[in-house]
Design an enzyme around this catalytic site. Structure first.
Site, PDB file in Angstrom:
ATOM      1  CG  ASP A 194       1.120  -6.653  13.289  1.00 51.87           C
ATOM      2  OD1 ASP A 194       1.669  -7.344  14.171  1.00 51.87           O
ATOM      3  OD2 ASP A 194       1.726  -5.795  12.618  1.00 51.87           O
TER       4      ASP A 194
ATOM      5  CB  THR B 103       7.301   0.597   5.805  1.00 50.60           C
ATOM      6  OG1 THR B 103       6.726   0.836   7.093  1.00 50.60           O
ATOM      7  CG2 THR B 103       7.650   1.932   5.166  1.00 50.60           C
TER       8      THR B 103
END
Length: 284
Positions: free
Chosen positions: A83, A230
């Protein structure tokens, strides 16, 4: 089992549902994703960012190998994805480390340079049997695709895909990276317009800040791949803090990391169920 990202994304898109892509940093993160996918019976994409690689000393192989081993050892369908890769050397290690897809991020470059660099990355990826994702960068001084307040223009998105040949496109529709509160509001009408204009699957970055109900709506309006990172870290850290408060004398990390792993697994299971249970969208 270790699957190809392209297959999981195509399956989700064909059914009008979504596929959750979870960013991992530690072995406990990866184990939690595998456990959640096994428990729910739902597929997942496990993502390792360039920042995570940097944290591990710049070598992608240790964590990637662990993810691949977890996938091969279990029944859950997992794919490995790199990513936000900006470094071409890391890009060229995608297949070597067991990943079947990569998000090449040249969005910091001016638009013409982003297009050229992303086109080269896509050509290399396709020559090596890999699926490639990208995002628009600065267009007309508006900032990158995930600068707060920026929104992707459907025409710009269609042009970028045509000029680069990418297989998936991350778009700006209201989410932001690294949000720790779930308060983001998405432009669902814009998602639908981009979905109609762009012939490849759409990707939502910064999904940790988006309420579950809104994630379901985003998928229903045409979003396919939903990136979440997150949210996992918040669950992990909260569990570690709670464990150390309860046992401040603890020195064996297994005492609090096991709780952190369980908390991440619970969060991932909820995300997997949310993203794959959305009302079907109409594929173009």
């Amino acid at each position: 089992m270790l699957c190809r990202s392209a297959d999981l994304i195509a399956e989700a898109r064909a059914s009008g549902t979504g596929i959750a892509a979870l960013n991992v940093i530690t072995l406990e993160h990866a184990e939690a994703v595998a456990a959640a996918a096994e428990a729910t019976g739902l597929p997942a994409i496990v993502q390792i960012s360039q920042n995570a690689v940097r944290y591990h000393g710049g070598d992608v192989l240790p964590l990637a190998s662990a993810v691949a081993a977890l996938a091969e050892a279990g029944a859950a369908r997992l794919a490995l994805h790199l990513d936000h890769v900006e470094d071409v050397e890391l890009l060229h290690r995608t297949a070597e480390c067991g990943a079947s897809s990569v998000m090449f991020d040249a969005s910091r470059m001016p638009d013409a340079e982003n297009v050229a660099a992303t086109r080269r990355a896509a050509q290399w990826a396709h020559a090596n049997g890999l699926f490639v994702e990208a995002e628009l960068g600065e267009i007309g001084g508006k900032g990158s695709a995930h600068t707060p307040g920026v929104r992707t223009d459907p025409g710009d998105a269609a042009r970028f895909v045509e000029e680069t040949g990418v297989d998936a496109l991350a778009v700006a529709v209201g989410s932001s990276h690294a949000m720790v509160s779930r308060t983001a509001s998405l432009d669902l009408e814009l998602i639908a317009r981009i979905h109609e204009a762009v012939p490849v699957p759409l990707v939502l970055h910064g999904s940790s800040g988006v309420p579950h109900a809104t994630l379901r709506a985003a998928v229903a309006h045409g979003m396919t791949k939903v990136n979440i990172g997150t949210l996992l870290n918040v669950a992990f850290t909260d569990a570690v803090r709670a464990g150390l408060r309860e046992a401040p004398e603890a020195v064996d990390p297994r005492r609090y990391l096991s709780a952190a792993r369980a908390a991440v697994a619970a969060a991932v299971a909820e995300c997997l169920t949310t993203v794959t249970s959305a009302a079907p969208a109409t594929a173009p």
